[in-house]
Design an enzyme around this catalytic site. Sequence first.
Site, PDB file in Angstrom:
ATOM      1  CE  LYS A 136      -0.433  -0.227   4.984  1.00  0.00           C
ATOM      2  NZ  LYS A 136      -0.922  -0.971   5.993  1.00  0.00           N
ATOM      3  CE1 TYR A 149      13.289  32.298   2.350  1.00  0.00           C
ATOM      4  CE2 TYR A 149      13.207  29.725   2.215  1.00  0.00           C
ATOM      5  CZ  TYR A 149      12.985  30.849   1.107  1.00  0.00           C
ATOM      6  OH  TYR A 149      13.159  30.930   0.099  1.00  0.00           O
TER       7      TYR A 149
HETATM    8  C1  LIG Z   1      -0.666  -1.872   6.745  1.00  0.00           C
HETATM    9  C2  LIG Z   1      -1.002  -3.459   7.310  1.00  0.00           C
HETATM   10  C3  LIG Z   1       0.269  -3.987   7.372  1.00  0.00           C
HETATM   11  C4  LIG Z   1       1.511  -4.325   7.632  1.00  0.00           C
HETATM   12  O1  LIG Z   1       1.689  -3.926   8.262  1.00  0.00           O
HETATM   13  P1  LIG Z   1       3.622  -3.577   8.916  1.00  0.00           P
HETATM   14  O2  LIG Z   1       3.223  -3.338  10.141  1.00  0.00           O
HETATM   15  O3  LIG Z   1       4.091  -2.789   8.050  1.00  0.00           O
HETATM   16  O4  LIG Z   1       3.559  -4.934   8.557  1.00  0.00           O
HETATM   17  C5  LIG Z   1      -0.721  -5.315   7.254  1.00  0.00           C
HETATM   18  N1  LIG Z   1      -2.105  -5.346   8.294  1.00  0.00           N
HETATM   19  C6  LIG Z   1      -2.926  -4.789   8.085  1.00  0.00           C
HETATM   20  C7  LIG Z   1      -4.594  -4.432   8.036  1.00  0.00           C
HETATM   21  C8  LIG Z   1      -2.232  -3.495   7.377  1.00  0.00           C
HETATM   22  O5  LIG Z   1      -3.499  -2.013   7.592  1.00  0.00           O
END
Ligand SMILES: *Cc1c(COP(=O)(O)O)cnc(C)c1O
Length: 402
Positions: free
Chosen positions: A63, A294
């Site tokens: 994702k 800045y």
């Molecule tokens: C993002 C996510 C993961 C992965 O989590 P990590 O801590 O990056 O391994 C697993 N399950 C769900 C439902 C997530 O949203």
Amino acid sequence: MLSWEEDLREISTQEIPQVRRWDEYGGICQRAWVEIDLAAVAYNVQQLKLLLSPQTALMTVVKADGYGHGAFKVAQTALKAGATWLGVATIPEGIELRDRGINAPILILGATHTPEQVKAIAQWQLQPTICTPKQALIFSEFLTTINQSLPVHVKLDTGMSRLGSPWQEAAEFVTLVKNLPNLELASIYSHLATADSPDFTVMKQQQQRFELAISACGIGEKKEMAYPKLHLANSAAALADRRLHYDMVRIGLATYGLYPAPHLQSVIDLKPVMQVKAKVTQVKTIQAGTGVSYGHHFIADREMLIAVVGIGYADGIPRNLSNNMQVLVRSKLVPQIGAITMDQMMLDVTAIPDLEIGEIVTLLGKDGKIKISADDWATKLGTISWEILCSFKHRLPRVAIG
Ligand SMILES: *Cc1c(COP(=O)(O)O)cnc(C)c1O
């Protein structure tokens, strides 16, 4: 402005524009870029596979464009190295992978509700997360009108208080999903809230609730029953306890070579995948008393050699690191000075008197023996490495190495 539904309709009916983040740009002609070590992705996936029993599938979570690394390349590499599932947050993220030729099953971890979304999911052969009876009904009804069935994944809330049906209602909910036409119950899953904590109390409680819910659904230890799959673990849980692995683990962070918590570092060896680099664009001497950047939040207390570097907060370097970070130049740590600006920042390079324009500065990553990690930045900023990885903008081309 388009609403998100109209936005989706546009994506599902038109061809997705070619993604041009990769390959087209030689990193070397850029002022700043992100290097992605695909060999490290493969290595991390293989290390994770070694931790899993042969019955446990590995889902690589890609994702948010693969936590900023480029979802397609990471997915392709992870699948070659032994992952068999992919996880995304949104429908467009899933479509991008399908559109670029990925055939592995893709679970959408986020919520989807509308008939248009069901249509896109079915059309692109993605697999939705189902959290409420109403959502299950919308899916079933729409799928019946197009006479297509779809694998779906039931999400239970066992203590995260985010997506999912209350675990106490699992039996009713799962029965409903099983009985609705055109829904194939592919898995039942939940998500842990405190898996990265060295205190396992809440995690154990969530696991217990998950097991109670599963047995209330009439799904026991019967190993001959391949479906529905059960899954609970993210990176932290997968590293913390093998009893949390079930039929699949959903791994994001560890794929990218970072540890969810210091106490989990000894479990497996991981290699960081991302490095952030930029070039020196000017070198100059300033006199004692001269202000830099800045607001003049930095004043030279002596004659000083400074370098200007072509990367700034619009590339995703947190401005809150101004005057509070070091970078690597010629394998040496040098301090960043003055406010980080939108596209540029300054360094004190007095220690490198012959530094030249065009030399490479490593902001995150390794140069010689010294490493600067996303955890170092996260600690300074009071956040987590996940957020650091996701923060680099697409103005920085992703350059595959390894
Ligand atoms: C993002 C996510 C993961 C992965 O989590 P990590 O801590 O990056 O391994 C697993 N399950 C769900 C439902 C997530 O949203």
